[in-house]
Scaffold this motif. Structure first.
Motif, PDB file in Angstrom:
ATOM      1  N   GLU A  53    -102.956   6.005 -41.455  1.00  0.00           N
ATOM      2  CA  GLU A  53    -103.789   6.810 -42.345  1.00  0.00           C
ATOM      3  C   GLU A  53    -102.981   7.913 -43.000  1.00  0.00           C
ATOM      4  OE1 GLU A  53    -107.260   8.275 -40.470  1.00  0.00           O
ATOM      5  OE2 GLU A  53    -108.076   6.289 -40.002  1.00  0.00           O
ATOM      6  N   THR A  54    -102.112   8.565 -42.244  1.00  0.00           N
ATOM      7  CA  THR A  54    -101.270   9.621 -42.804  1.00  0.00           C
ATOM      8  C   THR A  54    -100.249   9.049 -43.770  1.00  0.00           C
ATOM      9  OG1 THR A  54    -101.521  10.978 -40.814  1.00  0.00           O
ATOM     10  CG2 THR A  54     -99.635  11.455 -42.232  1.00  0.00           C
ATOM     11  N   LEU A  55     -99.624   7.954 -43.413  1.00  0.00           N
ATOM     12  CA  LEU A  55     -98.589   7.372 -44.261  1.00  0.00           C
ATOM     13  C   LEU A  55     -99.154   6.794 -45.546  1.00  0.00           C
ATOM     14  CD1 LEU A  55     -96.467   5.601 -41.510  1.00  0.00           C
ATOM     15  CD2 LEU A  55     -95.728   7.500 -42.956  1.00  0.00           C
ATOM     16  N   ALA A  56    -100.413   6.376 -45.541  1.00  0.00           N
ATOM     17  CA  ALA A  56    -100.999   5.738 -46.721  1.00  0.00           C
ATOM     18  C   ALA A  56    -101.014   6.672 -47.929  1.00  0.00           C
ATOM     19  CB  ALA A  56    -102.413   5.254 -46.410  1.00  0.00           C
ATOM     20  N   GLY A  57    -101.086   7.977 -47.717  1.00  0.00           N
ATOM     21  CA  GLY A  57    -101.146   8.908 -48.835  1.00  0.00           C
ATOM     22  C   GLY A  57     -99.798   9.402 -49.310  1.00  0.00           C
ATOM     23  N   ILE A  58     -98.708   8.940 -48.697  1.00  0.00           N
ATOM     24  CA  ILE A  58     -97.367   9.402 -49.057  1.00  0.00           C
ATOM     25  C   ILE A  58     -96.877   8.630 -50.282  1.00  0.00           C
ATOM     26  CG2 ILE A  58     -94.979   9.583 -48.288  1.00  0.00           C
ATOM     27  CD1 ILE A  58     -96.826  11.462 -46.795  1.00  0.00           C
ATOM     28  N   ASP A  59     -96.408   9.349 -51.317  1.00  0.00           N
ATOM     29  CA  ASP A  59     -95.833   8.655 -52.468  1.00  0.00           C
ATOM     30  C   ASP A  59     -94.370   9.032 -52.707  1.00  0.00           C
ATOM     31  OD1 ASP A  59     -96.255  11.207 -53.393  1.00  0.00           O
ATOM     32  OD2 ASP A  59     -97.563  10.631 -55.049  1.00  0.00           O
ATOM     33  N   LEU A  60     -93.761   9.771 -51.784  1.00  0.00           N
ATOM     34  CA  LEU A  60     -92.330  10.079 -51.834  1.00  0.00           C
ATOM     35  C   LEU A  60     -91.806  10.190 -50.409  1.00  0.00           C
ATOM     36  CD1 LEU A  60     -89.697  10.951 -53.273  1.00  0.00           C
ATOM     37  CD2 LEU A  60     -90.556  13.308 -53.212  1.00  0.00           C
ATOM     38  N   VAL A  61     -90.747   9.455 -50.107  1.00  0.00           N
ATOM     39  CA  VAL A  61     -90.093   9.514 -48.800  1.00  0.00           C
ATOM     40  C   VAL A  61     -88.635   9.885 -49.029  1.00  0.00           C
ATOM     41  CG1 VAL A  61     -89.402   8.239 -46.736  1.00  0.00           C
ATOM     42  CG2 VAL A  61     -91.625   7.772 -47.807  1.00  0.00           C
ATOM     43  N   VAL A  62     -88.203  10.979 -48.409  1.00  0.00           N
ATOM     44  CA  VAL A  62     -86.803  11.392 -48.488  1.00  0.00           C
ATOM     45  C   VAL A  62     -86.271  11.516 -47.062  1.00  0.00           C
ATOM     46  CG1 VAL A  62     -85.140  12.985 -49.481  1.00  0.00           C
ATOM     47  CG2 VAL A  62     -87.376  12.718 -50.553  1.00  0.00           C
ATOM     48  N   VAL A  63     -85.237  10.751 -46.763  1.00  0.00           N
ATOM     49  CA  VAL A  63     -84.641  10.751 -45.433  1.00  0.00           C
ATOM     50  C   VAL A  63     -83.289  11.457 -45.507  1.00  0.00           C
ATOM     51  CG1 VAL A  63     -83.769   9.318 -43.558  1.00  0.00           C
ATOM     52  CG2 VAL A  63     -85.822   8.623 -44.801  1.00  0.00           C
TER      53      VAL A  63
ATOM     54  N   ALA B 215     -86.183   2.803 -46.279  1.00  0.00           N
ATOM     55  CA  ALA B 215     -86.926   1.643 -46.767  1.00  0.00           C
ATOM     56  C   ALA B 215     -87.999   1.224 -45.767  1.00  0.00           C
ATOM     57  CB  ALA B 215     -85.967   0.490 -47.041  1.00  0.00           C
ATOM     58  N   LEU B 216     -87.681   1.330 -44.476  1.00  0.00           N
ATOM     59  CA  LEU B 216     -88.665   0.993 -43.454  1.00  0.00           C
ATOM     60  C   LEU B 216     -89.886   1.900 -43.566  1.00  0.00           C
ATOM     61  CD1 LEU B 216     -87.829   0.269 -39.728  1.00  0.00           C
ATOM     62  CD2 LEU B 216     -89.820   1.597 -40.358  1.00  0.00           C
ATOM     63  N   LEU B 217     -89.653   3.208 -43.719  1.00  0.00           N
ATOM     64  CA  LEU B 217     -90.764   4.148 -43.852  1.00  0.00           C
ATOM     65  C   LEU B 217     -91.521   3.931 -45.154  1.00  0.00           C
ATOM     66  CD1 LEU B 217     -89.055   7.384 -42.508  1.00  0.00           C
ATOM     67  CD2 LEU B 217     -91.002   6.213 -41.469  1.00  0.00           C
ATOM     68  N   GLY B 218     -90.791   3.669 -46.232  1.00  0.00           N
ATOM     69  CA  GLY B 218     -91.443   3.426 -47.506  1.00  0.00           C
ATOM     70  C   GLY B 218     -92.358   2.223 -47.456  1.00  0.00           C
ATOM     71  N   GLY B 219     -91.971   1.196 -46.700  1.00  0.00           N
ATOM     72  CA  GLY B 219     -92.803   0.017 -46.572  1.00  0.00           C
ATOM     73  C   GLY B 219     -94.090   0.259 -45.815  1.00  0.00           C
ATOM     74  N   LEU B 220     -94.145   1.331 -45.030  1.00  0.00           N
ATOM     75  CA  LEU B 220     -95.350   1.652 -44.272  1.00  0.00           C
ATOM     76  C   LEU B 220     -96.357   2.459 -45.076  1.00  0.00           C
ATOM     77  CD1 LEU B 220     -93.750   2.653 -40.835  1.00  0.00           C
ATOM     78  CD2 LEU B 220     -94.818   0.478 -41.442  1.00  0.00           C
TER      79      LEU B 220
ATOM     80  N   VAL C 222     -88.446   6.062 -52.536  1.00  0.00           N
ATOM     81  CA  VAL C 222     -87.668   6.278 -51.317  1.00  0.00           C
ATOM     82  C   VAL C 222     -86.262   6.718 -51.695  1.00  0.00           C
ATOM     83  CG1 VAL C 222     -86.750   5.226 -49.216  1.00  0.00           C
ATOM     84  CG2 VAL C 222     -89.005   4.551 -50.077  1.00  0.00           C
ATOM     85  N   LEU C 223     -85.815   7.819 -51.104  1.00  0.00           N
ATOM     86  CA  LEU C 223     -84.474   8.350 -51.346  1.00  0.00           C
ATOM     87  C   LEU C 223     -83.824   8.700 -50.016  1.00  0.00           C
ATOM     88  CD1 LEU C 223     -85.309  10.763 -54.308  1.00  0.00           C
ATOM     89  CD2 LEU C 223     -84.133   8.580 -54.491  1.00  0.00           C
ATOM     90  N   GLY C 224     -82.508   8.611 -49.970  1.00  0.00           N
ATOM     91  CA  GLY C 224     -81.755   8.986 -48.784  1.00  0.00           C
ATOM     92  C   GLY C 224     -80.656   9.968 -49.144  1.00  0.00           C
ATOM     93  N   VAL C 225     -80.449  10.955 -48.290  1.00  0.00           N
ATOM     94  CA  VAL C 225     -79.412  11.963 -48.497  1.00  0.00           C
ATOM     95  C   VAL C 225     -78.483  11.941 -47.292  1.00  0.00           C
ATOM     96  CG1 VAL C 225     -78.907  14.389 -48.912  1.00  0.00           C
ATOM     97  CG2 VAL C 225     -81.027  13.399 -49.807  1.00  0.00           C
ATOM     98  N   SER C 226     -77.185  11.787 -47.544  1.00  0.00           N
ATOM     99  CA  SER C 226     -76.204  11.773 -46.464  1.00  0.00           C
ATOM    100  C   SER C 226     -74.894  12.356 -46.984  1.00  0.00           C
ATOM    101  CB  SER C 226     -75.986  10.350 -45.935  1.00  0.00           C
ATOM    102  OG  SER C 226     -75.475   9.514 -46.952  1.00  0.00           O
ATOM    103  N   GLU C 227     -73.894  12.400 -46.122  1.00  0.00           N
ATOM    104  CA  GLU C 227     -72.555  12.893 -46.484  1.00  0.00           C
ATOM    105  C   GLU C 227     -72.572  14.357 -46.922  1.00  0.00           C
ATOM    106  OE1 GLU C 227     -70.165  10.770 -45.792  1.00  0.00           O
ATOM    107  OE2 GLU C 227     -71.641   9.199 -45.404  1.00  0.00           O
ATOM    108  N   GLN C 228     -73.560  15.109 -46.521  1.00  0.00           N
ATOM    109  CA  GLN C 228     -73.617  16.526 -46.874  1.00  0.00           C
ATOM    110  C   GLN C 228     -73.680  17.436 -45.658  1.00  0.00           C
ATOM    111  OE1 GLN C 228     -76.547  17.581 -49.812  1.00  0.00           O
ATOM    112  NE2 GLN C 228     -75.925  15.989 -51.232  1.00  0.00           N
ATOM    113  N   GLY C 229     -73.558  16.874 -44.473  1.00  0.00           N
ATOM    114  CA  GLY C 229     -73.589  17.692 -43.277  1.00  0.00           C
ATOM    115  C   GLY C 229     -74.882  18.455 -43.139  1.00  0.00           C
TER     116      GLY C 229
END
Length: 308
Positions: free
Chosen positions: A82-92, A107-112, A119-126
């Motif tokens: 129910e909580t995930l159904a209303g999400i329209d942006l996922v940033v990991v 992508a796994l979270l976006g599919g839920l 869906v966006l991912g941020v890495s390599e920034q410590g």
């Protein structure tokens, strides 16, 4: 490359103010891993290719080996459909490499979400990665391009030996933050400030103060390990990051602080990366007292059947 959505109807709309509706911390042990280290042949082959030689994987066999894939599944179970159904942006945001590198947790979270979520991912920034993720989310919400965002900060401790000195995670945790606009509970979230500074750790704690003075007075400062030794101003309560989590620790502390209801005025979250030239701060205003709707939890107390 993902594209940001901006509908014509959104143009000229007054800027919305994002709110931190809830914050959830999940902690993990070896019992929460979905793949045994002995079965991580693709991950081992990856490291052999990088090293160009046969390696001793004793560090992997003895480690918790809880991957970001495992954490994403746990976040999905904890939040529920129910909580995930209303999400329209996922940033990991990931502060260190994954021990299951062939999987994409975002992508796994976006599919839920079942809501055409970006869906966006941020890495390599410590330590700056979570601040960048929140900067993206608040910008999308403020512009009206998105209505409800899930920002997940993940940190796992299964890492190969490294000769470079520095703070390494010793625990496994994820912090899930839901941001919304419009009326409702939750602190107002300002635009995260990420300042490029000189490289390396600052030997002078006084020089490691947050990069900008907030417009309203801060009553609580949550400082990451990069600001160790910082002395706050008079009348400011200092909270330190959860131990063993150099990137996610400040967010776990923020979640605990909000969920316990021990709030007295504005909050500033700040950190400085020990190796990268990033100095970061986030100001939360109109922080409500009392317990938010999503309490702190652990990964093991949620039913696994909620995630396919």
């Amino acid at each position: 490359m993902p594209a940001f959505r901006r509908d014509d109807a959104d143009r000229g709309r007054p800027a919305a103010v994002p709110r931190l509706a809830s914050a959830l911390t999940l902690t993990f042990t070896r019992d929460d891993r979905g793949t045994e280290p002995a079965d991580m042949w693709a991950y081992k082959d990856h490291w052999r290719d990088l090293a160009g030689a046969e390696l001793d994987f004793g560090w992997l066999e003895s480690a918790p080996a809880v991957s970001y894939h495992d954490m994403a599944e746990a976040v999905g179970r904890a939040l529920g459909p129910e909580t995930l159904a209303g999400i329209d942006l996922v940033v990991v945001a990931m502060t260190v490499a994954d021990c299951r590198h062939a999987s994409m947790a975002g992508a796994l979270l976006g599919g839920l979400t079942d809501n055409d979520a970006l869906v966006l991912g941020v890495s390599e920034q410590g330590a700056a990665a979570p601040f960048t993720a929140l900067r993206i989310a608040t910008g999308q919400l403020a512009s009206g391009s998105r209505d409800r965002a899930l920002v997940v900060v993940m940190e796992q401790s299964t890492l190969p030996p490294c000769p470079v000195a520095g703070v390494r995670p010793t625990r496994d945790a994820a912090v899930a933050m839901i941001l919304e606009t419009g009326p409702g509970p939750g602190a107002r979230v300002g635009t995260p400030q990420i300042t490029v500074t000189s490289r390396g750790a600052d030997p002078d704690p006084a020089a490691a103060a947050p990069p900008a003075e907030p417009a309203s007075p801060v009553r609580t400062l949550i400082a990451g390990p990069g600001l160790d030794g910082l002395a706050p101003a008079d009348g400011v309560r200092l909270l330190t990051a959860e131990p063993g989590l150099p990137g996610a620790g400040v967010w776990a502390t923020l979640a605990r602080h909000l969920n316990t209801g021990e709030v007295d005025g504005d909050i500033l979250v700040a950190d400085r990366d020990p190796h990268l030239p990033y100095h970061c701060a986030l100001h939360l205003t109109e922080v409500p007292s009392g317990t938010p709707p999503v309490p702190a939890a652990t990964a093991r107390n949620t039913p696994k059947e909620l995630v396919p």
